[in-house]
Structure formats: structure tokens, C-alpha cells
Scaffold this motif. Structure first.
Motif, mmCIF file in Angstrom:
data_model
loop_
_atom_site.group_PDB
_atom_site.id
_atom_site.type_symbol
_atom_site.label_atom_id
_atom_site.label_comp_id
_atom_site.label_asym_id
_atom_site.label_seq_id
_atom_site.Cartn_x
_atom_site.Cartn_y
_atom_site.Cartn_z
ATOM 1 N N GLN A 1 -21.951 17.446 -1.779
ATOM 2 C CA GLN A 1 -20.965 18.354 -2.347
ATOM 3 C C GLN A 1 -19.571 17.923 -1.899
ATOM 4 O OE1 GLN A 1 -21.925 20.856 -4.452
ATOM 5 N NE2 GLN A 1 -23.982 20.043 -4.202
ATOM 6 N N ALA A 2 -18.829 17.304 -2.781
ATOM 7 C CA ALA A 2 -17.462 16.896 -2.468
ATOM 8 C C ALA A 2 -16.505 17.984 -2.935
ATOM 9 C CB ALA A 2 -17.134 15.578 -3.140
ATOM 10 N N THR A 3 -15.708 18.479 -2.003
ATOM 11 C CA THR A 3 -14.751 19.529 -2.361
ATOM 12 C C THR A 3 -13.388 18.943 -2.703
ATOM 13 O OG1 THR A 3 -14.224 19.849 -0.034
ATOM 14 C CG2 THR A 3 -15.907 21.279 -0.980
ATOM 15 N N ASP A 4 -13.100 17.764 -2.164
ATOM 16 C CA ASP A 4 -11.809 17.132 -2.422
ATOM 17 C C ASP A 4 -11.998 15.913 -3.314
ATOM 18 O OD1 ASP A 4 -10.588 18.949 -0.700
ATOM 19 O OD2 ASP A 4 -10.922 17.649 1.036
ATOM 20 N N ALA A 5 -11.100 15.760 -4.264
ATOM 21 C CA ALA A 5 -11.125 14.566 -5.101
ATOM 22 C C ALA A 5 -10.686 13.375 -4.253
ATOM 23 C CB ALA A 5 -10.188 14.744 -6.290
ATOM 24 N N LEU A 6 -11.285 12.216 -4.497
ATOM 25 C CA LEU A 6 -10.917 11.018 -3.748
ATOM 26 C C LEU A 6 -9.631 10.420 -4.300
ATOM 27 C CD1 LEU A 6 -14.383 9.253 -3.406
ATOM 28 C CD2 LEU A 6 -13.111 10.466 -1.643
ATOM 29 N N SER A 7 -8.681 10.212 -3.421
ATOM 30 C CA SER A 7 -7.420 9.592 -3.828
ATOM 31 C C SER A 7 -7.565 8.074 -3.711
ATOM 32 C CB SER A 7 -6.279 10.072 -2.933
ATOM 33 O OG SER A 7 -6.457 9.560 -1.622
ATOM 34 N N GLU A 8 -6.600 7.358 -4.267
ATOM 35 C CA GLU A 8 -6.602 5.891 -4.166
ATOM 36 C C GLU A 8 -6.525 5.457 -2.703
ATOM 37 O OE1 GLU A 8 -7.053 3.360 -6.354
ATOM 38 O OE2 GLU A 8 -7.579 4.918 -7.793
ATOM 39 N N ASP A 9 -5.738 6.177 -1.905
ATOM 40 C CA ASP A 9 -5.615 5.846 -0.478
ATOM 41 C C ASP A 9 -6.956 6.028 0.237
ATOM 42 O OD1 ASP A 9 -2.934 5.212 -0.714
ATOM 43 O OD2 ASP A 9 -2.249 7.216 -0.119
ATOM 44 N N LEU B 1 -9.953 5.875 -1.147
ATOM 45 C CA LEU B 1 -10.849 4.821 -1.613
ATOM 46 C C LEU B 1 -10.526 3.483 -0.951
ATOM 47 C CD1 LEU B 1 -11.098 5.690 -5.406
ATOM 48 C CD2 LEU B 1 -12.893 5.928 -3.684
ATOM 49 N N ASP B 2 -9.245 3.172 -0.803
ATOM 50 C CA ASP B 2 -8.835 1.941 -0.128
ATOM 51 C C ASP B 2 -9.308 1.931 1.327
ATOM 52 O OD1 ASP B 2 -7.639 0.981 -2.424
ATOM 53 O OD2 ASP B 2 -5.607 1.582 -1.825
ATOM 54 N N ALA B 3 -9.165 3.072 2.006
ATOM 55 C CA ALA B 3 -9.596 3.171 3.400
ATOM 56 C C ALA B 3 -11.110 3.003 3.508
ATOM 57 C CB ALA B 3 -9.156 4.503 4.000
ATOM 58 N N LEU B 4 -11.856 3.611 2.591
ATOM 59 C CA LEU B 4 -13.319 3.463 2.591
ATOM 60 C C LEU B 4 -13.726 2.014 2.343
ATOM 61 C CD1 LEU B 4 -14.414 6.655 0.639
ATOM 62 C CD2 LEU B 4 -14.912 6.128 3.025
ATOM 63 N N GLU B 5 -13.036 1.354 1.418
ATOM 64 C CA GLU B 5 -13.335 -0.051 1.131
ATOM 65 C C GLU B 5 -13.038 -0.930 2.343
ATOM 66 O OE1 GLU B 5 -12.403 -3.461 -2.205
ATOM 67 O OE2 GLU B 5 -10.947 -1.862 -1.922
ATOM 68 N N GLN C 1 -13.022 -0.031 5.495
ATOM 69 C CA GLN C 1 -14.034 0.261 6.514
ATOM 70 C C GLN C 1 -15.357 -0.425 6.167
ATOM 71 O OE1 GLN C 1 -14.999 4.407 6.903
ATOM 72 N NE2 GLN C 1 -16.063 4.103 8.827
ATOM 73 N N PHE C 2 -15.750 -0.392 4.916
ATOM 74 C CA PHE C 2 -16.990 -1.032 4.475
ATOM 75 C C PHE C 2 -16.934 -2.533 4.736
ATOM 76 C CE2 PHE C 2 -19.415 -3.329 1.284
ATOM 77 C CZ PHE C 2 -20.677 -2.778 1.455
ATOM 78 N N LEU C 3 -15.830 -3.175 4.358
ATOM 79 C CA LEU C 3 -15.708 -4.617 4.533
ATOM 80 C C LEU C 3 -15.678 -5.015 6.003
ATOM 81 C CD1 LEU C 3 -13.221 -5.449 1.645
ATOM 82 C CD2 LEU C 3 -15.687 -5.921 1.726
ATOM 83 N N GLN C 4 -15.104 -4.181 6.866
ATOM 84 C CA GLN C 4 -15.085 -4.468 8.300
ATOM 85 C C GLN C 4 -16.491 -4.421 8.886
ATOM 86 O OE1 GLN C 4 -12.425 -1.622 10.035
ATOM 87 N NE2 GLN C 4 -10.581 -2.708 9.374
ATOM 88 N N ASN C 5 -17.330 -3.550 8.365
ATOM 89 C CA ASN C 5 -18.674 -3.368 8.909
ATOM 90 C C ASN C 5 -19.746 -4.169 8.183
ATOM 91 O OD1 ASN C 5 -17.948 -1.481 10.958
ATOM 92 N ND2 ASN C 5 -17.665 0.031 9.357
ATOM 93 N N ASN C 6 -19.387 -4.881 7.142
ATOM 94 C CA ASN C 6 -20.345 -5.648 6.357
ATOM 95 C C ASN C 6 -19.789 -7.033 6.088
ATOM 96 O OD1 ASN C 6 -22.524 -3.555 5.534
ATOM 97 N ND2 ASN C 6 -20.565 -2.528 5.260
ATOM 98 N N SER C 7 -19.822 -7.889 7.095
ATOM 99 C CA SER C 7 -19.210 -9.210 7.002
ATOM 100 C C SER C 7 -19.875 -10.088 5.947
ATOM 101 C CB SER C 7 -19.248 -9.907 8.355
ATOM 102 O OG SER C 7 -20.579 -10.064 8.793
#
Length: 78
Positions: A50-58, A60-64, A66-72
Motif C-alpha cells: 500500500q503506497a500512500t505517497d506517489a513516487l517522485s523523480e528524485d 526513483l533516482d535515489a532508489l535506482e 541504491q539498487f546499483l550500489q548494492n548490485n554490482s
């Protein structure tokens, strides 16, 4: 302090460290059994996220980042 977990498939005790190649599983076999269970939909997420907040571009960029840092795998040239 040594961290120990039970293998999700066979319940064998696994020491959680860098030498435990298949952690949290005790072996590649147990890891593949679990993967097969997911593929056959024997494991499911119990309810939708259940997502209450819409994802902003910022966000999404932060999630990307973080993903790239943890998945070399996705960033290392071979």
C-alpha cells in the motif's frame, strides 16, 4: 559475535559470513529449490503493498542509485 540463521529450505544452521556463498541458504541446491517454489507460485506476498505517497523523480533516482550500489552485477564490466 557470529550470526547464525536457519536455511529457509532445509532448516540447517548457516553461519552468516562472506564464506557462506549461498546465504541464507546452506547450498545452491536449497537456493534453487526456493527459486522453483517462487516460480511455481508456492510463495506469495500476502497482500499488495500500500503506497500512500506517489513516487517522485528524485525518489526513483535515489532508489535506482541504491539498487546499483548494492548490485554490482549491473555495473561491473566483465
Amino acid at each position: 559475535m557470529v550470526t547464525k540463521v536457519d536455511c529457509p529450505t532445509c532448516k540447517k544452521t548457516v553461519v552468516w559470513n562472506e564464506q557462506a556463498k549461498f546465504r541464507p541458504f546452506c547450498s545452491e541446491r536449497c537456493k534453487l529449490i526456493d527459486l522453483g517454489d517462487w516460480a511455481e507460485e508456492n510463495h506469495k506476498i500476502s497482500q499488495p503493498i500500500q503506497a500512500t505517497d506517489a513516487l517522485s523523480e528524485d525518489m526513483l533516482d535515489a532508489l535506482e542509485d541504491q539498487f546499483l550500489q548494492n548490485n554490482s552485477f549491473f555495473t561491473d564490466a566483465k
